[in-house]
Motif scaffolding. Sequence first.
Motif, mmCIF file in Angstrom:
data_model
loop_
_atom_site.group_PDB
_atom_site.id
_atom_site.type_symbol
_atom_site.label_atom_id
_atom_site.label_comp_id
_atom_site.label_asym_id
_atom_site.label_seq_id
_atom_site.Cartn_x
_atom_site.Cartn_y
_atom_site.Cartn_z
ATOM 1 N N ASP A 228 166.533 71.880 51.370
ATOM 2 C CA ASP A 228 165.336 71.971 52.202
ATOM 3 C C ASP A 228 165.343 73.293 52.963
ATOM 4 O O ASP A 228 166.103 73.460 53.921
ATOM 5 N N PRO A 229 164.496 74.250 52.542
ATOM 6 C CA PRO A 229 164.483 75.545 53.238
ATOM 7 C C PRO A 229 164.208 75.425 54.724
ATOM 8 O O PRO A 229 164.736 76.217 55.524
ATOM 9 N N ALA A 230 163.377 74.440 55.111
ATOM 10 C CA ALA A 230 163.019 74.301 56.524
ATOM 11 C C ALA A 230 164.223 73.959 57.391
ATOM 12 O O ALA A 230 164.214 74.216 58.601
ATOM 13 N N GLU A 231 165.273 73.384 56.790
ATOM 14 C CA GLU A 231 166.462 73.020 57.554
ATOM 15 C C GLU A 231 167.531 74.119 57.533
ATOM 16 O O GLU A 231 168.485 74.060 58.314
ATOM 17 N N HIS A 232 167.367 75.072 56.633
ATOM 18 C CA HIS A 232 168.397 76.112 56.486
ATOM 19 C C HIS A 232 167.945 77.494 56.952
ATOM 20 O O HIS A 232 168.764 78.399 57.081
ATOM 21 N N PHE A 233 166.641 77.656 57.173
ATOM 22 C CA PHE A 233 166.128 78.955 57.587
ATOM 23 C C PHE A 233 165.216 78.796 58.796
ATOM 24 O O PHE A 233 164.686 77.709 59.067
ATOM 25 N N SER A 319 156.013 71.333 52.086
ATOM 26 C CA SER A 319 156.882 70.573 52.988
ATOM 27 C C SER A 319 157.397 71.471 54.110
ATOM 28 O O SER A 319 157.593 71.015 55.238
ATOM 29 N N VAL A 320 157.587 72.751 53.808
ATOM 30 C CA VAL A 320 158.001 73.700 54.845
ATOM 31 C C VAL A 320 156.903 73.836 55.898
ATOM 32 O O VAL A 320 157.170 73.804 57.107
ATOM 33 N N LEU A 321 155.649 73.986 55.445
ATOM 34 C CA LEU A 321 154.530 74.083 56.395
ATOM 35 C C LEU A 321 154.408 72.811 57.226
ATOM 36 O O LEU A 321 154.108 72.865 58.422
ATOM 37 N N LYS A 322 154.641 71.674 56.593
ATOM 38 C CA LYS A 322 154.588 70.406 57.320
ATOM 39 C C LYS A 322 155.606 70.401 58.455
ATOM 40 O O LYS A 322 155.321 69.963 59.576
ATOM 41 N N LYS A 323 156.788 70.928 58.178
ATOM 42 C CA LYS A 323 157.832 70.932 59.190
ATOM 43 C C LYS A 323 157.650 72.051 60.216
ATOM 44 O O LYS A 323 158.401 72.119 61.194
ATOM 45 N N GLN A 324 156.665 72.903 59.991
ATOM 46 C CA GLN A 324 156.292 73.907 61.005
ATOM 47 C C GLN A 324 155.165 73.386 61.899
ATOM 48 O O GLN A 324 154.604 74.146 62.687
ATOM 49 N N GLY A 325 154.836 72.115 61.758
ATOM 50 C CA GLY A 325 153.857 71.505 62.647
ATOM 51 C C GLY A 325 152.451 71.409 62.099
ATOM 52 O O GLY A 325 151.531 71.014 62.825
ATOM 53 N N PHE A 326 152.246 71.750 60.827
ATOM 54 C CA PHE A 326 150.923 71.634 60.234
ATOM 55 C C PHE A 326 150.613 70.175 59.899
ATOM 56 O O PHE A 326 151.472 69.458 59.366
ATOM 57 N N SER A 327 149.401 69.753 60.212
ATOM 58 C CA SER A 327 148.904 68.522 59.617
ATOM 59 C C SER A 327 148.510 68.850 58.180
ATOM 60 O O SER A 327 148.239 70.012 57.860
ATOM 61 N N ASP A 538 165.998 85.227 58.913
ATOM 62 C CA ASP A 538 167.272 84.963 58.252
ATOM 63 C C ASP A 538 167.126 84.686 56.757
ATOM 64 O O ASP A 538 167.950 84.008 56.158
ATOM 65 N N GLY A 539 166.050 85.206 56.153
ATOM 66 C CA GLY A 539 165.948 85.139 54.696
ATOM 67 C C GLY A 539 165.167 83.979 54.131
ATOM 68 O O GLY A 539 165.178 83.755 52.916
ATOM 69 N N GLY A 540 164.474 83.239 54.964
ATOM 70 C CA GLY A 540 163.665 82.125 54.469
ATOM 71 C C GLY A 540 162.480 82.562 53.637
ATOM 72 O O GLY A 540 161.931 81.780 52.866
ATOM 73 N N ILE A 541 162.087 83.820 53.798
ATOM 74 C CA ILE A 541 161.048 84.435 52.961
ATOM 75 C C ILE A 541 161.658 85.685 52.331
ATOM 76 O O ILE A 541 162.137 86.576 53.038
ATOM 77 N N ASN A 542 161.653 85.718 51.027
ATOM 78 C CA ASN A 542 162.138 86.902 50.305
ATOM 79 C C ASN A 542 161.002 87.914 50.260
ATOM 80 O O ASN A 542 160.033 87.743 49.527
#
Length: 552
Positions: A228-233, A319-327, A538-542
């Motif tokens: 899960d990128p959202a948990e690692h970056f 899922s990353v956007l969801k975990k950034q607070g997006f509905s 920290d590299g979550g987006i290349n």
Amino acid sequence: MKKLHFLTQSRVCCFIAFYIGVLLNLPIFLRRFHQLHADAALSTGIEVLAAFALVLFTTLLASLAGRLLFRILTTLLVVFSVAASYYMIFFNVTIGYGIVAAAMATDSLDLSRESVGWHFSTWLVLVSLLPVLMLWLAPMPEAALRRRNGWAFLRRSGVMMAAGLCCWVPLKVMGDHQDEQDRINNRMMASYGGVVAGSYSPSNWLSGMGLLAYSSWSEAEDNRNLFDPAEHFTYTPPKDVNDLYIVFVIGESARRDHMGIYGYDRDNTPNLDKEKNLAALQGYSCDTATKLSLRCMFVREGGASESPERTLKEMNVFSVLKKQGFSSELFSMQSEAWFYNKTMADYYALRETIQSEKRNVGKPIDDMALVSELRDSIDRHPDGKHLVILHTKGSHYLYTERYPRAWARYQPECLGIDDQCSTQEMVNSYDNSLLYTDHVLKSVFDQLRNRNAIVFYASDHGESISENMHFHGTPRNIAPMAQRTIPIMVWASDKFLQKPDHAAAFAQLKKLQRAKTPVFHEKLFDSILGCAGFTSPDGGINELRNWCHVSS
């Protein structure tokens, strides 16, 4: 109690079936009768029979579990059906997975008075009272008799199976009849049985709960070992994130070399040609079939295996956007539920649920229905920070079923699956379907012109067309280029481009367009986040895979 001894368990089942299947659905039957354009009386009659038979089958099945469990399960069936009927009758709500998921995920203390107030409570108590009292006060002597008499058990089982057939057979016949009419009239309607199941209680909420259970299980099972990128970056949102709308339109079987905006000799993208805030990129798909492409097109590099089945290794960008607070909400004219679950959308509706809505009853499957869903989704989230995913039917064969007659510009067409069609007839129909896609995309943009919004469009794969042939899904290492050559587009509203950072990023897209630089599905993850204005220290987006990256 002696006066109630005539209420055997079987008779109680029949009464509950009539009460739930017919009486509670009566306003819906009447509504459907007036909305149906053909065979209205026959269809409504069959649907009444099917609704009654389904509840009878369900209650008889529960009766085999013993009297106490029968009473508990049937009480729940009554109460949930009465609750669903309140919203179906008074608010014309279409009950489906999304409604069930929202209801199950929301604390009842947080529900608004408009959703659950004293009107609802009064309805629930009064309408449930009679069947619930009957369930618990009637002695139902058959429950004891069944234990002593095997014939009673067999008889009830036989009635249960007959009820199941009375539900399934008429719907199957009507579904086959609709399929035949679809072939004759050159159209594609949503599954007849699926629409009926989504229209009435309890089949609508039962199927919704079943899908919710499956979704919860599959999400827990499938995501257990996914990275899960959202948990690692760390992802830093843009400054305007709170009013931002992100829309992703997933195309189907579209080839960019058959679109006017990409230089095709037919002007079948007249609306897209006029969009000043549109970047049309030279796209290539990661695979050649819908299921395979959906696995690899929204994850980071290496997020799906190179094996033929494209096994997932990571969570996707949604899922990353969801975990950034997006509905987030998803609407689809297809049925790739396994993928929709992985987007972590707050709500999603498949075509049968969408076609069950009042405005769509009796209409063929049409991607423009997704535009109506988009409009309603935006209205439900007026403040922004909202993601909408639209999965279109696009240019999937039979092409002539993908557009209304008003878009049949190129003639002659390939009108039927069984017709012997020339290559030119196939191409004419295919080009017409892309002409309609042009209309759908323009309509999507129209919903967002006055908002802070960015829209992405990418087809899942291309299509090979030849004499009486249409196909994709060829193994990607030997697939012809026609199955990998796709449109990828990015559109932004004027309000979005007022921000200097967004304008500079969009200029990078236009630069790629002018240079005809190849872009790939595999870079969508980084580019969706990057073009929307997200950064990652920290590299979550290349950034090398971000089409909107502006060199410092």
